[in-house]
Design a protein around this motif. Structure first.
Motif, mmCIF file in Angstrom:
data_model
loop_
_atom_site.group_PDB
_atom_site.id
_atom_site.type_symbol
_atom_site.label_atom_id
_atom_site.label_comp_id
_atom_site.label_asym_id
_atom_site.label_seq_id
_atom_site.Cartn_x
_atom_site.Cartn_y
_atom_site.Cartn_z
ATOM 1 N N PRO A 1 0.819 -1.221 0.000
ATOM 2 C CA PRO A 1 0.000 0.000 0.000
ATOM 3 C C PRO A 1 0.852 1.271 0.000
ATOM 4 C CG PRO A 1 -0.777 -1.503 1.687
ATOM 5 C CD PRO A 1 0.498 -2.056 1.163
ATOM 6 N N SER B 1 3.769 1.685 -1.495
ATOM 7 C CA SER B 1 4.267 1.923 -2.845
ATOM 8 C C SER B 1 3.142 2.414 -3.763
ATOM 9 C CB SER B 1 4.904 0.655 -3.415
ATOM 10 O OG SER B 1 3.941 -0.364 -3.548
ATOM 11 N N ILE B 2 1.943 1.919 -3.572
ATOM 12 C CA ILE B 2 0.803 2.407 -4.362
ATOM 13 C C ILE B 2 0.509 3.857 -4.009
ATOM 14 C CG2 ILE B 2 -1.680 2.150 -4.717
ATOM 15 C CD1 ILE B 2 -1.235 -0.890 -4.443
#
Length: 54
Positions: free
Chosen positions: A9, A11-12
């Protein structure tokens, strides 16, 4: 294995922040200079030309 649930999450979220920054730059005209780069290459700046030695 639990670190993936934290890093995925994160990195997103970073990717979405980068995409939002790019979208903001495009919407505010940061990339709108159609003639600038094409004509700038033809200009000689006096400060870029070294002076001949005396």
């Amino acid at each position: 294995m639990n670190i993936i649930f934290l890093l995925a999450p994160f990195s997103i979220l970073l990717a979405l922040i980068g995409l939002a920054g790019f979208w903001w730059a495009v919407r505010n005209g940061q990339y709108d200079d159609p003639a600038g780069d094409a004509s700038r290459i033809l200009l000689d700046d006096a400060q870029d030309v070294p002076e001949p030695p005396l």
